[in-house]
Design a protein around this motif. Sequence first.
Motif, PDB file in Angstrom:
ATOM      1  N   GLU A   1       9.508  50.489  58.845  1.00  0.00           N
ATOM      2  CA  GLU A   1      10.534  51.537  58.930  1.00  0.00           C
ATOM      3  C   GLU A   1      10.759  52.187  57.566  1.00  0.00           C
ATOM      4  OE1 GLU A   1      10.686  48.943  62.312  1.00  0.00           O
ATOM      5  OE2 GLU A   1      10.848  48.453  60.157  1.00  0.00           O
ATOM      6  N   GLN A   2      10.758  51.380  56.519  1.00  0.00           N
ATOM      7  CA  GLN A   2      10.929  51.925  55.174  1.00  0.00           C
ATOM      8  C   GLN A   2       9.729  52.770  54.758  1.00  0.00           C
ATOM      9  OE1 GLN A   2      11.680  48.077  53.389  1.00  0.00           O
ATOM     10  NE2 GLN A   2      13.819  48.609  52.957  1.00  0.00           N
ATOM     11  N   LEU A   3       8.536  52.332  55.108  1.00  0.00           N
ATOM     12  CA  LEU A   3       7.349  53.132  54.822  1.00  0.00           C
ATOM     13  C   LEU A   3       7.393  54.461  55.564  1.00  0.00           C
ATOM     14  CD1 LEU A   3       4.532  50.412  54.894  1.00  0.00           C
ATOM     15  CD2 LEU A   3       5.272  51.728  52.897  1.00  0.00           C
ATOM     16  N   ALA A   4       7.817  54.418  56.829  1.00  0.00           N
ATOM     17  CA  ALA A   4       7.924  55.655  57.614  1.00  0.00           C
ATOM     18  C   ALA A   4       8.955  56.600  57.001  1.00  0.00           C
ATOM     19  CB  ALA A   4       8.287  55.316  59.059  1.00  0.00           C
ATOM     20  N   ASP A   5      10.049  56.033  56.482  1.00  0.00           N
ATOM     21  CA  ASP A   5      11.063  56.859  55.840  1.00  0.00           C
ATOM     22  C   ASP A   5      10.511  57.516  54.576  1.00  0.00           C
ATOM     23  OD1 ASP A   5      13.905  57.751  55.433  1.00  0.00           O
ATOM     24  OD2 ASP A   5      13.699  56.485  53.641  1.00  0.00           O
ATOM     25  N   LEU A   6       9.767  56.756  53.783  1.00  0.00           N
ATOM     26  CA  LEU A   6       9.150  57.334  52.594  1.00  0.00           C
ATOM     27  C   LEU A   6       8.196  58.465  52.971  1.00  0.00           C
ATOM     28  CD1 LEU A   6       8.327  54.125  50.489  1.00  0.00           C
ATOM     29  CD2 LEU A   6      10.095  55.829  49.996  1.00  0.00           C
ATOM     30  N   ASN A   7       7.452  58.268  54.046  1.00  0.00           N
ATOM     31  CA  ASN A   7       6.524  59.301  54.504  1.00  0.00           C
ATOM     32  C   ASN A   7       7.273  60.576  54.880  1.00  0.00           C
ATOM     33  OD1 ASN A   7       3.662  59.940  55.428  1.00  0.00           O
ATOM     34  ND2 ASN A   7       4.791  60.317  57.322  1.00  0.00           N
ATOM     35  N   THR A   8       8.369  60.425  55.614  1.00  0.00           N
ATOM     36  CA  THR A   8       9.177  61.581  56.019  1.00  0.00           C
ATOM     37  C   THR A   8       9.721  62.320  54.795  1.00  0.00           C
ATOM     38  OG1 THR A   8       9.813  60.497  58.076  1.00  0.00           O
ATOM     39  CG2 THR A   8      11.225  62.281  57.309  1.00  0.00           C
ATOM     40  N   ARG A   9       9.977  61.585  53.742  1.00  0.00           N
ATOM     41  CA  ARG A   9      10.589  62.172  52.547  1.00  0.00           C
ATOM     42  C   ARG A   9       9.569  62.669  51.524  1.00  0.00           C
ATOM     43  NH1 ARG A   9      15.263  57.820  51.154  1.00  0.00           N
ATOM     44  NH2 ARG A   9      15.909  59.415  49.640  1.00  0.00           N
ATOM     45  N   GLY A  10       8.290  62.668  51.892  1.00  0.00           N
ATOM     46  CA  GLY A  10       7.294  63.321  51.059  1.00  0.00           C
ATOM     47  C   GLY A  10       6.373  62.420  50.266  1.00  0.00           C
TER      48      GLY A  10
END
Length: 287
Positions: A105-114
């Motif tokens: 989930e944290q990796l996916a959040d980082l991806n969403t944020r660029g």
Amino acid sequence: MKSCLPPDPHPIHPNQRLPVGACDAHCHVFGPAAQFPYAPDRSYTPPDAPFERLVALHDFLGASRGVIVQASCHGTDNTAMLDAIARGKGRYRGVAIVDGDITDEQLADLNTRGVRGVRFNFVAHLGGAPDLDVFDRVLERIQQLGWHVVLHLDAQDILQYAERIARIKVPFVIDHMGRVCAEAGLDQEPFHRLLELMRNPLAWVKVCGAERVSAGRRPFDDAVPFARTLIEAAPDRVLWGTDWPHPNISKDMPNDGELVDLLFRFCPDAVLREKLLVTNPARLYGF
């Protein structure tokens, strides 16, 4: 704890203009420490180099885009880098430092944020090799995101970790021309290994960090043959960056305008320069 010199506050105007869409594919933001504290276990303390100063430099140099690479002084706290990406409103992408405990989930959040990749440091004076089990686990998990890994290593590390590098299944980017030593010449074994590595279709390299490669002082022209050879070897998998604000420089602090002029000596061919500065980073970072 070691302190770093600040960057040259007076970059010269480059002699030639960067092409539209040019990307500084290796730069940093540091602090400000009052808002984004440095890691307690850091090996150096840099002067603050906040987002506003990075933008001002890129506007001055004519760089349309940038990739903000997390540096070891901030550890795995990527907040300053993420703040800069958000404030850039599409101008910037990021490369994070993460640990083995990060969740999907944290990796996916980082991806969403660029964020588009992770960085691992192997350089001895910055702490040496990472936990290689963590390295393997993180690389396995970023594969589904389409990310890459940035390898910050010294030239001799290419030999030491050759087998592990050969097992990497995601694109991997070698920082700073592998930090080869220019005074050892083009025929040195580590540089031969780096060139062999570039035959791997997953391998990329940044032709930046000339001040780290050079045996001399500005304008670091002894780095030119190495950069030209790498560009010719893999024109579709080379990147360029300033490395602003140039942490841990012990010789001669670069002038960022001079680095742009040096870039044109690295790559005098306009077609290859378009790949180096525009096409390649757009493909790798999703601009």
